[in-house]
Design a protein around this motif. Structure first.
Motif, PDB file in Angstrom:
ATOM      1  N   LEU A 666       0.856  -1.182   0.000  1.00 48.40           N
ATOM      2  CA  LEU A 666       0.000   0.000   0.000  1.00 48.40           C
ATOM      3  C   LEU A 666       0.892   1.231   0.000  1.00 48.40           C
ATOM      4  O   LEU A 666       1.983   1.219   0.570  1.00 48.40           O
ATOM      5  CB  LEU A 666      -0.911   0.018   1.231  1.00 48.40           C
ATOM      6  CG  LEU A 666      -2.010  -1.052   1.309  1.00 48.40           C
ATOM      7  CD1 LEU A 666      -2.706  -0.977   2.661  1.00 48.40           C
ATOM      8  CD2 LEU A 666      -3.016  -0.866   0.189  1.00 48.40           C
ATOM      9  N   ALA A 667       0.419   2.289  -0.606  1.00 48.53           N
ATOM     10  CA  ALA A 667       1.176   3.537  -0.596  1.00 48.53           C
ATOM     11  C   ALA A 667       1.091   4.164   0.792  1.00 48.53           C
ATOM     12  O   ALA A 667      -0.013   4.341   1.326  1.00 48.53           O
ATOM     13  CB  ALA A 667       0.619   4.497  -1.641  1.00 48.53           C
ATOM     14  N   PRO A 668       2.231   4.480   1.441  1.00 47.30           N
ATOM     15  CA  PRO A 668       2.181   5.100   2.775  1.00 47.30           C
ATOM     16  C   PRO A 668       1.328   6.362   2.798  1.00 47.30           C
ATOM     17  O   PRO A 668       0.648   6.632   3.795  1.00 47.30           O
ATOM     18  CB  PRO A 668       3.659   5.408   3.058  1.00 47.30           C
ATOM     19  CG  PRO A 668       4.413   4.423   2.239  1.00 47.30           C
ATOM     20  CD  PRO A 668       3.608   4.234   0.996  1.00 47.30           C
ATOM     21  N   GLU A 669       1.360   7.137   1.704  1.00 48.86           N
ATOM     22  CA  GLU A 669       0.549   8.365   1.672  1.00 48.86           C
ATOM     23  C   GLU A 669      -0.938   8.044   1.759  1.00 48.86           C
ATOM     24  O   GLU A 669      -1.712   8.785   2.387  1.00 48.86           O
ATOM     25  CB  GLU A 669       0.838   9.154   0.389  1.00 48.86           C
ATOM     26  CG  GLU A 669       2.243   9.736   0.296  1.00 48.86           C
ATOM     27  CD  GLU A 669       3.276   8.708  -0.146  1.00 48.86           C
ATOM     28  OE1 GLU A 669       2.864   7.559  -0.456  1.00 48.86           O
ATOM     29  OE2 GLU A 669       4.483   9.041  -0.179  1.00 48.86           O
ATOM     30  N   THR A 670      -1.358   6.928   1.154  1.00 44.88           N
ATOM     31  CA  THR A 670      -2.762   6.529   1.221  1.00 44.88           C
ATOM     32  C   THR A 670      -3.152   6.179   2.655  1.00 44.88           C
ATOM     33  O   THR A 670      -4.228   6.567   3.140  1.00 44.88           O
ATOM     34  CB  THR A 670      -3.009   5.321   0.298  1.00 44.88           C
ATOM     35  OG1 THR A 670      -2.662   5.677  -1.035  1.00 44.88           O
ATOM     36  CG2 THR A 670      -4.469   4.884   0.348  1.00 44.88           C
ATOM     37  N   LEU A 742       4.882  17.800   6.164  1.00 41.27           N
ATOM     38  CA  LEU A 742       6.111  17.822   6.945  1.00 41.27           C
ATOM     39  C   LEU A 742       5.969  16.986   8.213  1.00 41.27           C
ATOM     40  O   LEU A 742       6.838  16.177   8.550  1.00 41.27           O
ATOM     41  CB  LEU A 742       6.475  19.268   7.300  1.00 41.27           C
ATOM     42  CG  LEU A 742       7.767  19.466   8.091  1.00 41.27           C
ATOM     43  CD1 LEU A 742       8.954  19.014   7.251  1.00 41.27           C
ATOM     44  CD2 LEU A 742       7.933  20.930   8.489  1.00 41.27           C
ATOM     45  N   ALA A 743       4.843  17.156   8.919  1.00 36.73           N
ATOM     46  CA  ALA A 743       4.650  16.448  10.180  1.00 36.73           C
ATOM     47  C   ALA A 743       4.458  14.954   9.971  1.00 36.73           C
ATOM     48  O   ALA A 743       4.775  14.146  10.855  1.00 36.73           O
ATOM     49  CB  ALA A 743       3.445  17.029  10.921  1.00 36.73           C
ATOM     50  N   ALA A 744       3.945  14.578   8.810  1.00 35.51           N
ATOM     51  CA  ALA A 744       3.630  13.166   8.562  1.00 35.51           C
ATOM     52  C   ALA A 744       4.863  12.323   8.298  1.00 35.51           C
ATOM     53  O   ALA A 744       4.769  11.085   8.281  1.00 35.51           O
ATOM     54  CB  ALA A 744       2.661  13.048   7.382  1.00 35.51           C
ATOM     55  N   ARG A 745       6.022  12.922   8.097  1.00 31.58           N
ATOM     56  CA  ARG A 745       7.200  12.157   7.694  1.00 31.58           C
ATOM     57  C   ARG A 745       7.549  11.026   8.662  1.00 31.58           C
ATOM     58  O   ARG A 745       7.845   9.907   8.230  1.00 31.58           O
ATOM     59  CB  ARG A 745       8.400  13.084   7.501  1.00 31.58           C
ATOM     60  CG  ARG A 745       8.294  13.936   6.237  1.00 31.58           C
ATOM     61  CD  ARG A 745       9.498  14.849   6.073  1.00 31.58           C
ATOM     62  NE  ARG A 745       9.346  15.696   4.887  1.00 31.58           N
ATOM     63  CZ  ARG A 745      10.201  16.664   4.570  1.00 31.58           C
ATOM     64  NH1 ARG A 745      11.266  16.893   5.353  1.00 31.58           N
ATOM     65  NH2 ARG A 745      10.013  17.401   3.483  1.00 31.58           N
ATOM     66  N   PRO A 746       7.532  11.250  10.008  1.00 35.79           N
ATOM     67  CA  PRO A 746       7.838  10.122  10.909  1.00 35.79           C
ATOM     68  C   PRO A 746       6.859   8.963  10.743  1.00 35.79           C
ATOM     69  O   PRO A 746       7.248   7.795  10.802  1.00 35.79           O
ATOM     70  CB  PRO A 746       7.735  10.750  12.306  1.00 35.79           C
ATOM     71  CG  PRO A 746       7.941  12.216  12.088  1.00 35.79           C
ATOM     72  CD  PRO A 746       7.342  12.513  10.751  1.00 35.79           C
ATOM     73  N   PHE A 747       5.576   9.281  10.518  1.00 38.77           N
ATOM     74  CA  PHE A 747       4.574   8.240  10.338  1.00 38.77           C
ATOM     75  C   PHE A 747       4.809   7.483   9.034  1.00 38.77           C
ATOM     76  O   PHE A 747       4.736   6.249   8.985  1.00 38.77           O
ATOM     77  CB  PHE A 747       3.178   8.868  10.362  1.00 38.77           C
ATOM     78  CG  PHE A 747       2.054   7.888  10.171  1.00 38.77           C
ATOM     79  CD1 PHE A 747       1.259   7.935   9.036  1.00 38.77           C
ATOM     80  CD2 PHE A 747       1.789   6.922  11.116  1.00 38.77           C
ATOM     81  CE1 PHE A 747       0.226   7.040   8.857  1.00 38.77           C
ATOM     82  CE2 PHE A 747       0.753   6.015  10.955  1.00 38.77           C
ATOM     83  CZ  PHE A 747      -0.026   6.076   9.808  1.00 38.77           C
TER      84      PHE A 747
END
Length: 783
Positions: A666-670, A742-747
């Motif tokens: 799955l795409a992490p962005e999804t 920007l904030a989502a990068r660790p996730f």
């Protein structure tokens, strides 16, 4: 595959005069080369153009070489030192701008240690290493802004910056001076900077002309140490091991000062590895079972592991800490991360190679001058490695692209690729002919990186093929690549004495290749195929073939190996072989590394595959991807992401059935958008949900969910978790979209790591599981 793969070029019959060989033999005996093979080494040097014994002494023995002054790099070096001295006097904040490959990371580490003698690390000195995936090579506007906000007034680049005109102009507007140390293409016009230290400004025969990024950085420090000798507390020679690593890993011509720095650096590397001065490097050498005294220890050991960090993670900043930290536990932890990244790199590289080979089958290579392949699923970190393999195999420039399938912010779909060249085709000039189709491009004659709209790919391919056709006859591309043979030897010659004599020619590299030895009419017997495994025991799709080389006339035998090949590639029989003489430090013996072969006679029926050992299951039943009705309980139905997930199944009761399905990518962005959507919905309705339900919906583990919840808190959500229920309240409704990304990068990073772990547990052998988990013995055995 048909062999020979290369076009063999016989050793030249240019024999040195007897008087010259006698003088060489006398001197060779003085330095410990021995008499047995001194004439052989002398002949090889003569064939490679070495005529003057005085020059040969400086080539073979670093104590006879006089290195060039750093000031030979011109007035720019003087201007750079003056600016650094001013910054030291005024206690300015200085930043090192590095790069993420082995040359760039070692250069960053060299400057970090060297400049750290003049500027307090972290308070007045820091480094910035761009992300391979999000920034690529070179300076970036966002990174420059970050350094300016920190208070930086002087930037020293390493291994990058020569052609970054727009970024250097931007740095000037932010009030930062820049010293560029680099070895890549020179700019057409000089950008605004304090100094541009680049050996390409020197004549090609200058001893400093071929310095890599780390060597240029070292020369800068050498000049600074000379200018302010009373300041440094750490001797400059301490960083020579890092210089050697970068020089060898970057594949520059090891001539002049490059060779000298590599020679003294390898000695430093071996000594400091034994003493544990750099525990991270010592651990890397331990992982690859090497000692650090040979160029191959870097080329096939340390270098690939350092490069793998950015190829897998994108962010390679911790590579500097790995190279420089004296904190043993921390350095060894980072070394393990690099080792695991290299394991993942090998697997990704093999996967992309298989898919690219399948695409190649659809191409008509008789009419193809430049091989161009693309796929949306290919990992960008390994495209250059695979392109190099294909280019070598097929004798054509090769470019591999990863293509986007989803447009971002209304921008066109992009293709980002890596290119490698062969047959003296200047890749930089070739791609430059299609610059009007590109959005970004950089590189040198043998390697390049680029990006362009996906819609431009057909025009780009057509233009490159047309350009090559106009310059090179098709016969030049279809002819097998050449393989220069240096010496013909017998099986009886192979061993310690010949290895020690040839070792005086090290370090090998461009302009001084590893000697290729011809063995005529020999037998290959006792073939044994092994599958390489990672440090956790999981099988990787990479092979090594071991065998014995036998001289049928004398029955003398010698062990050999062939990397990346299987038993079926080499039927037992008689061959002419081209080999390199190598040492196996793990088995503590000398071996022949097979390069190419010419079959003389293939024995009928000798290509039987090796028997496969019968699998013996020890209370673990492997039914992964089996039909639901066929599963034997008790069963593990969800693919684990960590060894701790097996804890509930380690009770001394029954067998355990592995019944989870292979994970679907799955795409992490999804997944991030799913989690964000759930948070928005629950915040709007005031409802709560069990964390397990949310994790199952987003298809992540509870550990990764907790990282996602912390990210949501940073974005203005109050997250209330009670009794496995979670409730969201939105504190602010004016969150800028860019803040989400920007904030989502660790996730997103946690999801990518979890995806890798799921894939690992989907493929790992049951034998490995038993070893790690301590599975119970077979029924009937004592507990």
């Amino acid at each position: 595959m048909t062999y020979p793969h290369f076009q063999w070029c016989s050793p030249p019959h240019d024999i040195p005069p007897a008087a010259w060989l006698h003088r060489f033999g006398q001197w060779a005996n003085e330095i410990g080369m021995g008499n047995t093979f001194a004439a052989l080494v002398g002949r090889l040097l003569w064939q490679r153009g070495w005529r003057h014994l005085e020059a040969i002494q400086g080539f073979l023995d670093s104590t006879h070489y006089v290195p060039a002054s750093p000031l030979a790099l011109g007035d720019d070096m003087k201007w750079a030192i003056a600016r650094l001295a001013q910054a030291y006097k005024n206690a300015e904040k200085v930043a090192i701008w590095g790069d993420f490959d082995a040359d760039g990371l070692t250069a960053t580490a060299v400057l970090w240690e060297g400049l750290g003698q003049f500027f307090a690390p972290n308070t007045h000195l820091r480094y910035y290493v761009p992300n391979r995936f999000t920034e690529s090579h070179g300076l970036s506007m966002s990174g420059l802004k970050e350094l300016a906000d920190w208070g930086c007034t002087l930037i020293v680049t390493c291994d990058t910056g020569s052609t970054a005109h727009e970024e250097l102009v931007y740095a000037e507007t932010l009030g930062m001076d820049v010293i560029v140390t680099d070895h890549h293409t020179l700019p057409e016009t000089r950008p605004p900077l304090i100094a541009l230290i680049n050996p390409r400004q020197l004549p090609s025969d200058h001893p400093l002309a071929h310095l890599s990024g780390v060597a240029v950085a070292y020369k800068l420090l050498e000049a600074l140490y000379d200018q302010l000798p009373e300041v440094p507390q750490q001797p400059l020679e301490t960083v020579l091991d890092l210089v050697a690593i970068g020089l060898i890993a970057d594949l520059v011509a090891l001539r002049g000062d490059c060779r000298y720095l590599t020679q003294v650096g390898l000695k430093r590397l071996e000594t400091q590895a034994k003493l544990g001065v750099r525990p991270g490097i010592a651990k890397l050498l331990e992982f690859c079972k090497r000692t650090g005294d040979r160029p191959s220890d870097i080329a096939f050991g340390i270098g690939p592991r350092i490069n793998a960090v950015s190829r897998i993670h994108g962010n390679a900043s911790f590579g500097v800490e790995l190279l420089t930290s004296r904190d043993r536990p921390q350095a060894e932890k980072l070394a393990l991360e690099a080792e695991l990244a290299n394991t993942r790199r090998k697997d990704l590289q093999a996967s992309v190679m298989r898919q690219a080979t399948a695409q190649l089958a659809a191409l008509d290579l008789s009419t193809t001058q430049v091989i161009i392949l693309s796929d949306p699923q290919w990992s960008p970190g390994v495209l250059g490695l695979v392109a190099s393999q294909i280019a070598q195999q097929h004798g054509r420039p090769t470019i591999l692209f990863q293509t986007e399938t989803t447009a971002k912010d209304g921008q066109p779909l992009m293709a980002r690729g890596s290119a490698r060249s062969v047959n003296q085709i200047d890749l930089y000039e070739l791609v430059k002919t299609q610059a009007h189709l590109l959005t970004s491009f950089g590189g040198h004659p043998l390697a390049a990186g680029m990006s362009l709209p996906v819609t431009n790919l057909p025009l780009f391919a057509e233009g490159l093929n047309r350009a090559v056709r106009s310059q090179f006859p098709m016969a030049d591309l279809t002819t097998a690549p050449p393989l220069n043979i240096d010496l013909e030897v017998s099986v009886a010659d192979l061993g310690k004495e010949l290895f020690r004599a040839l070792k005086f020619l090290e370090p090998y590299g461009m302009g001084n290749p590893v000697p290729r030895l011809l063995l005529s009419d020999i037998q290959v017997t006792n073939l044994w195929e092994t599958t390489l495994k990672d440090r956790r025991g999981g099988k990787q799709r990479y092979y090594k073939l071991a065998f014995d080389i036998v001289d049928p006339r004398t029955e003398v035998t010698f062990p050999g190996h062939w990397w990346g090949h299987r038993r079926s590639d080499l039927p037992e029989g008689r061959y002419n072989l081209v080999i390199e003489l190598d040492v196996n430090t793990y088995k503590k013996r000398y071996e022949a590394r097979l390069i190419d072969l010419q079959p003389i006679k293939v024995e009928a029926g000798s290509s039987m595959a090796l028997p496969i050992a019968e699998r013996v299951e020890r209370r673990l039943i492997d039914q992964r991807d089996a039909e639901p009705g066929a599963i034997t309980p008790p069963a593990m139905l969800t693919c684990p992401t960590d060894w701790s997930d097996f804890a509930p199944y380690r009770q001394p009761a029954n067998t355990l059935t592995l019944a989870y399905a292979s994970p679907q990518p799955l795409a992490p962005e999804t997944q991030w958008q799913q989690l964000l959507g759930i948070a928005k919905y629950l915040a709007r309705t005031g409802e709560s949900r069990p964390t397990g339900v949310i994790a199952e919906k987003v298809e992540i583990s509870d550990r990764t969910l907790q990282i996602g919840l912390r990210v949501l808190e940073q974005l203005g959500y109050d997250v209330d978790q009670q009794n496995d229920q979670v409730r969201f309240t939105l504190r602010s409704t004016t969150i800028a979209p860019e803040n989400y990304e920007l904030a989502a990068r660790p996730f997103l990073s946690a999801i990518q790591e979890e995806s890798f772990r799921r894939q690992y547990f989907a493929e790992v052998s049951t034998d490995t599981l038993k070893q790690v988990l301590g599975t119970l013995p077979i029924a009937g055995e004592p507990h």
